[in-house]
Motif scaffolding. Sequence first.
Motif, PDB file in Angstrom:
ATOM      1  N   ALA A   1       0.936  -1.272  -0.258  1.00  0.00           N
ATOM      2  CA  ALA A   1      -0.050   0.086  -0.037  1.00  0.00           C
ATOM      3  C   ALA A   1       1.011   1.283   0.089  1.00  0.00           C
ATOM      4  CB  ALA A   1      -0.880   0.033   1.316  1.00  0.00           C
ATOM      5  N   ALA A   2       1.934   1.039   0.916  1.00  0.00           N
ATOM      6  CA  ALA A   2       2.824   2.308   0.943  1.00  0.00           C
ATOM      7  C   ALA A   2       3.397   2.785  -0.548  1.00  0.00           C
ATOM      8  CB  ALA A   2       3.728   2.204   1.998  1.00  0.00           C
ATOM      9  N   ASP A   3       3.769   1.661  -1.180  1.00  0.00           N
ATOM     10  CA  ASP A   3       4.567   1.794  -2.544  1.00  0.00           C
ATOM     11  C   ASP A   3       3.522   2.369  -3.372  1.00  0.00           C
ATOM     12  OD1 ASP A   3       6.788   0.687  -1.349  1.00  0.00           O
ATOM     13  OD2 ASP A   3       6.777  -1.211  -2.270  1.00  0.00           O
ATOM     14  N   HIS A   4       2.230   1.993  -3.207  1.00  0.00           N
ATOM     15  CA  HIS A   4       1.429   2.491  -4.408  1.00  0.00           C
ATOM     16  C   HIS A   4       1.013   3.812  -4.149  1.00  0.00           C
ATOM     17  CE1 HIS A   4      -2.637   3.173  -5.984  1.00  0.00           C
ATOM     18  NE2 HIS A   4      -2.160   2.390  -7.235  1.00  0.00           N
ATOM     19  N   PHE A   5       0.682   4.357  -2.746  1.00  0.00           N
ATOM     20  CA  PHE A   5       0.539   5.408  -2.432  1.00  0.00           C
ATOM     21  C   PHE A   5       1.648   6.494  -2.671  1.00  0.00           C
ATOM     22  CE2 PHE A   5       0.537   8.949   1.069  1.00  0.00           C
ATOM     23  CZ  PHE A   5      -1.009   9.118   0.895  1.00  0.00           C
ATOM     24  N   GLY A   6       2.733   6.287  -2.721  1.00  0.00           N
ATOM     25  CA  GLY A   6       3.657   6.925  -3.098  1.00  0.00           C
ATOM     26  C   GLY A   6       4.037   6.969  -4.640  1.00  0.00           C
ATOM     27  N   SER A   7       3.383   6.283  -5.253  1.00  0.00           N
ATOM     28  CA  SER A   7       3.747   6.302  -6.674  1.00  0.00           C
ATOM     29  C   SER A   7       3.036   7.385  -7.710  1.00  0.00           C
ATOM     30  CB  SER A   7       3.482   4.853  -7.333  1.00  0.00           C
ATOM     31  OG  SER A   7       2.144   4.604  -7.236  1.00  0.00           O
ATOM     32  N   ALA A   8       3.462   7.462  -8.863  1.00  0.00           N
ATOM     33  CA  ALA A   8       3.056   8.434  -9.658  1.00  0.00           C
ATOM     34  C   ALA A   8       1.618   8.199 -10.020  1.00  0.00           C
ATOM     35  CB  ALA A   8       3.917   8.896 -10.827  1.00  0.00           C
ATOM     36  N   GLY A   9       0.681   9.050  -9.867  1.00  0.00           N
ATOM     37  CA  GLY A   9      -0.669   9.108 -10.511  1.00  0.00           C
ATOM     38  C   GLY A   9      -1.585   8.219  -9.373  1.00  0.00           C
ATOM     39  N   SER A  10      -1.020   7.744  -8.521  1.00  0.00           N
ATOM     40  CA  SER A  10      -2.154   7.246  -7.326  1.00  0.00           C
ATOM     41  C   SER A  10      -2.789   8.226  -6.929  1.00  0.00           C
ATOM     42  CB  SER A  10      -1.326   6.560  -6.274  1.00  0.00           C
ATOM     43  OG  SER A  10      -0.780   7.720  -5.217  1.00  0.00           O
ATOM     44  N   VAL A  11      -3.890   8.117  -6.209  1.00  0.00           N
ATOM     45  CA  VAL A  11      -5.108   9.208  -5.861  1.00  0.00           C
ATOM     46  C   VAL A  11      -4.190   9.929  -4.738  1.00  0.00           C
ATOM     47  CG1 VAL A  11      -7.127   9.471  -4.624  1.00  0.00           C
ATOM     48  CG2 VAL A  11      -7.138   7.849  -6.580  1.00  0.00           C
ATOM     49  N   GLY A  12      -3.626   9.144  -3.904  1.00  0.00           N
ATOM     50  CA  GLY A  12      -2.866   9.999  -2.669  1.00  0.00           C
ATOM     51  C   GLY A  12      -1.881  10.904  -3.353  1.00  0.00           C
ATOM     52  N   GLN A  13      -1.228  10.428  -4.144  1.00  0.00           N
ATOM     53  CA  GLN A  13      -0.037  11.348  -4.649  1.00  0.00           C
ATOM     54  C   GLN A  13      -0.538  12.343  -5.559  1.00  0.00           C
ATOM     55  OE1 GLN A  13       1.221  11.601  -7.979  1.00  0.00           O
ATOM     56  NE2 GLN A  13       2.806  13.235  -7.357  1.00  0.00           N
ATOM     57  N   SER A  14      -1.638  12.212  -6.296  1.00  0.00           N
ATOM     58  CA  SER A  14      -2.339  13.349  -6.877  1.00  0.00           C
ATOM     59  C   SER A  14      -3.010  14.262  -6.285  1.00  0.00           C
ATOM     60  CB  SER A  14      -3.130  12.600  -7.969  1.00  0.00           C
ATOM     61  OG  SER A  14      -2.656  11.737  -8.893  1.00  0.00           O
ATOM     62  N   ASP A  15      -3.553  13.669  -5.003  1.00  0.00           N
ATOM     63  CA  ASP A  15      -4.330  14.681  -4.336  1.00  0.00           C
ATOM     64  C   ASP A  15      -3.381  15.754  -3.529  1.00  0.00           C
ATOM     65  OD1 ASP A  15      -6.987  13.832  -4.766  1.00  0.00           O
ATOM     66  OD2 ASP A  15      -7.107  12.562  -2.979  1.00  0.00           O
ATOM     67  N   TYR A  16      -2.313  15.376  -3.137  1.00  0.00           N
ATOM     68  CA  TYR A  16      -1.392  15.960  -2.044  1.00  0.00           C
ATOM     69  C   TYR A  16      -0.043  16.655  -2.787  1.00  0.00           C
ATOM     70  CZ  TYR A  16      -4.818  14.347   1.210  1.00  0.00           C
ATOM     71  OH  TYR A  16      -5.928  13.907   1.870  1.00  0.00           O
ATOM     72  N   GLY A  17       0.289  16.086  -3.899  1.00  0.00           N
ATOM     73  CA  GLY A  17       1.212  16.854  -4.741  1.00  0.00           C
ATOM     74  C   GLY A  17       2.722  16.591  -4.299  1.00  0.00           C
ATOM     75  N   PHE A  18       2.817  15.536  -3.443  1.00  0.00           N
ATOM     76  CA  PHE A  18       4.313  15.282  -3.167  1.00  0.00           C
ATOM     77  C   PHE A  18       4.770  14.569  -4.347  1.00  0.00           C
ATOM     78  CE2 PHE A  18       1.438  11.972  -0.859  1.00  0.00           C
ATOM     79  CZ  PHE A  18       1.809  11.164  -1.496  1.00  0.00           C
ATOM     80  N   GLU A  19       6.230  14.527  -4.358  1.00  0.00           N
ATOM     81  CA  GLU A  19       7.151  13.905  -5.638  1.00  0.00           C
ATOM     82  C   GLU A  19       6.789  12.462  -5.477  1.00  0.00           C
ATOM     83  OE1 GLU A  19      10.705  15.537  -6.497  1.00  0.00           O
ATOM     84  OE2 GLU A  19      10.204  17.552  -5.790  1.00  0.00           O
ATOM     85  N   PRO A  20       6.498  11.939  -6.675  1.00  0.00           N
ATOM     86  CA  PRO A  20       6.405  10.373  -6.753  1.00  0.00           C
ATOM     87  C   PRO A  20       7.657   9.837  -6.384  1.00  0.00           C
ATOM     88  CG  PRO A  20       5.643  11.451  -8.591  1.00  0.00           C
ATOM     89  CD  PRO A  20       6.147  12.551  -7.821  1.00  0.00           C
ATOM     90  N   GLY A  21       7.589   8.701  -5.433  1.00  0.00           N
ATOM     91  CA  GLY A  21       8.813   8.097  -5.230  1.00  0.00           C
ATOM     92  C   GLY A  21       9.927   8.636  -4.172  1.00  0.00           C
ATOM     93  N   ARG A  22       9.613   9.791  -3.811  1.00  0.00           N
ATOM     94  CA  ARG A  22      10.567  10.490  -2.876  1.00  0.00           C
ATOM     95  C   ARG A  22      10.355  10.241  -1.402  1.00  0.00           C
ATOM     96  NH1 ARG A  22      13.578  12.491  -1.671  1.00  0.00           N
ATOM     97  NH2 ARG A  22      13.657  15.011  -1.799  1.00  0.00           N
TER      98      ARG A  22
END
Length: 426
Positions: A103-124
């Motif tokens: 779940a953590a790997d997906h949450f932080g990946s490019a295009g996940s809803v979490g990453q898109s919603d909050y704008g943190f850099e993917p994979g960082r």
Amino acid sequence: MHRRGRGVAAALLAATAVLGVVGAPGAVAAAPDGGGAARQAQAWLPQPTGPYPVGTTTLHLTDPSREFRWKPGKPRELMISFWYPTARPATGRERAPYMERSAADHFGSAGSVGQSDYGFEPGRTDWAGVRTHARTDAPALPGGKRPVVLYSAGFGDPRTWGTGLVEDLASRGYVVVTVDHTYDASEVAFPNGDLATSVFPELLGKPDLDLADVLRTSLQTRVDDTRFVLDQLPGLCRDPKLPAGLAASLDLDRIGMVGHSAGGSTALQAMHDDPRIAAAVDMDGQLHFPGPDGHTGVVLTDVAAKGLTRPFLLMGTREEDSGDYHHQPGWDALWQHSTGWHADVTLDGSRHASYTDAQSLLPQLARQGAITPEQLGKDLGEVRPERAVLATRTYVASFFDRWLRGHDDHLLDGPSPRFPEMEYAE
């Protein structure tokens, strides 16, 4: 019903025009690909403030009577977590992970809803490295039955996104049950290794999408999930997988619910529909849908149109489409139609994510370059992170102490000099 989101969730919600720290950090870890200068940011949650150490455990539930509308052919499956008082604090690796690895790997990946919603850099960010303060599968602290509070996260958010608040409630003596709304949440990890990701990115691409219908379906599904979880709680004493003493500690005559955004809408609608919920807190969740065209007009949710006879607390932000009940048609209707006790506060300088773990985690990521200062401001506004966290925890605990325990500290009677950033609506 939901505050506007960002990324994928934003495209669904913004199109409607009306919806919507203490602890020791670990060392910065190398990026998974071993790339030269790239390093993953790490973050940690604020320490719970109550007198009790916290335990946690997870449970997989299946409702054979229901299917999810956009995933037909299989029964509805949920993951829930319990957070509760225990005898000994967690140390080192005993501290439960914030998210399961997949779940953590997906949450932080490019295009996940979490990453898109909050704008943190993917994979960082090392989301899998974030730790809670709870001890996994710890026995429940003896001492009798404790009030139960359900937690529902926002549209597209996983159940973990409110862990800071949930741990704090558990440390004060509550048993908290967090619910993942499968296929709504950015991702849900199941014990068999399956990872159920949100359907909303796929729905967004459909040219004939009815946004109001999606939002109504989401709310009803969340309410049904909540009531199903409530149905399961009495039978947990027969589940041998639960930690010792946990089932016996549940006081099912004292149940409350709190949620953020869509989770706040869910909390109020579920309380309206189910008499087992005695009191509820809505943290910035709207109570109206767009009109039939998906863009204009206002259609009230059922709870807003009919009102409530039991206590509720509204907690708004300084988003353009938020504020107190005077500025929101759904909240205003609820206020006018309700006969139970109710109050409304707004956190000055805040934004929609200020009532979530974003308020404590994202500033740490910004200091390590994993999210830009501009994006951080959009997510959280100008409120001081430690004050936002303290205010959220204190007001939510005060409300449940008053209505589930009968302990009134009078914080909710009116404006408080302790929290000048909290505006009290008359």
